[in-house]
Design a protein around this motif. Sequence first.
Motif, mmCIF file in Angstrom:
data_model
loop_
_atom_site.group_PDB
_atom_site.id
_atom_site.type_symbol
_atom_site.label_atom_id
_atom_site.label_comp_id
_atom_site.label_asym_id
_atom_site.label_seq_id
_atom_site.Cartn_x
_atom_site.Cartn_y
_atom_site.Cartn_z
ATOM 1 N N UNK A 108 0.904 -1.142 0.358
ATOM 2 C CA UNK A 108 0.114 -0.064 0.198
ATOM 3 C C UNK A 108 0.749 1.240 0.334
ATOM 4 N N UNK A 109 1.320 0.966 0.732
ATOM 5 C CA UNK A 109 2.581 2.185 0.881
ATOM 6 C C UNK A 109 3.682 2.355 -0.415
ATOM 7 N N UNK A 110 4.194 1.561 -0.953
ATOM 8 C CA UNK A 110 4.919 1.588 -1.762
ATOM 9 C C UNK A 110 3.885 2.079 -3.422
ATOM 10 N N UNK A 111 2.769 1.536 -3.574
ATOM 11 C CA UNK A 111 1.755 1.950 -4.259
ATOM 12 C C UNK A 111 1.283 3.606 -4.133
ATOM 13 N N UNK A 112 1.141 3.978 -2.804
ATOM 14 C CA UNK A 112 0.698 5.336 -2.628
ATOM 15 C C UNK A 112 1.614 6.190 -3.122
ATOM 16 N N UNK A 113 3.068 5.881 -2.985
ATOM 17 C CA UNK A 113 4.552 6.451 -3.515
ATOM 18 C C UNK A 113 4.661 6.723 -4.905
ATOM 19 N N UNK A 114 4.290 5.246 -5.452
ATOM 20 C CA UNK A 114 4.824 5.835 -7.107
ATOM 21 C C UNK A 114 3.458 6.015 -7.448
ATOM 22 N N UNK A 115 2.216 6.203 -6.868
ATOM 23 C CA UNK A 115 1.446 7.214 -7.849
ATOM 24 C C UNK A 115 1.769 8.920 -7.601
ATOM 25 N N UNK A 116 1.751 8.880 -6.469
ATOM 26 C CA UNK A 116 2.708 10.583 -5.974
ATOM 27 C C UNK A 116 3.973 11.016 -6.999
ATOM 28 N N UNK A 117 4.777 10.339 -6.930
ATOM 29 C CA UNK A 117 6.052 10.687 -7.449
ATOM 30 C C UNK A 117 5.889 10.912 -9.251
ATOM 31 N N UNK A 118 4.363 9.849 -9.440
ATOM 32 C CA UNK A 118 4.568 9.691 -11.135
ATOM 33 C C UNK A 118 3.021 11.247 -11.520
ATOM 34 N N UNK A 119 2.443 11.186 -10.288
ATOM 35 C CA UNK A 119 1.538 12.890 -11.103
ATOM 36 C C UNK A 119 -0.162 11.051 -10.490
ATOM 37 N N UNK A 120 -0.292 10.035 -10.693
ATOM 38 C CA UNK A 120 -1.682 9.387 -11.046
ATOM 39 C C UNK A 120 -2.022 9.369 -9.569
#
Length: 188
Positions: A108-120
């Motif tokens: 969950x934390x990884x996906x949240x960070x991934x989306x934030x970094x890519x503006x998703x």
Amino acid sequence: MFFTLALFGGFRREELCGFEFQDFDHDHQTASVKRVSLYTPEDGIFTAPTKTAKSRRSLKLPAWVFSLVAQLQEERHRQCLALGDQWHESGRLFTKVDGSPIDPGRPYKWLKRFCKERGLPFYGVHQFRHLNASLLIYNGEDVKTVSASLGHSQTSTTLNIYTHSFETAQARASSAIADKLPVKFGGK
């Protein structure tokens, strides 16, 4: 790999974290849910039985998924050799760097960070499960098949959660029939 399995199998987060390499039958291309991995502050990370008896299930997955599982297993073996006696063999697909089971909250934390970094937009890990179910329904799978695939103990659970998807699929099917009939009923 985690999100590939989440999408193609519709597995729950704790089921994904509980997967061991032995749960993947490469010959029959099935993945079997046999346990879950959970976390509480009191107990830390621990293994438990599945949510319900019907949650214990085997699903057929695309052949290329098993190639990814084999690659991941090779990577884990290299990590084990590199860490030597610091390695904690768990047999799990998803682990910490030292081989011990991953915290179920980590994806969950990884996906949240991934989306934030890519503006998703971020919708959470569970949305992969919902997408899996919606795609099954959209492609004409019946409620019993979808329910079994998701590991729901009753088809009513599936119907309650995915009523709109089943209604949309039924309307699409009805329109397809009406579009193919050469005669329009009810008119002159």
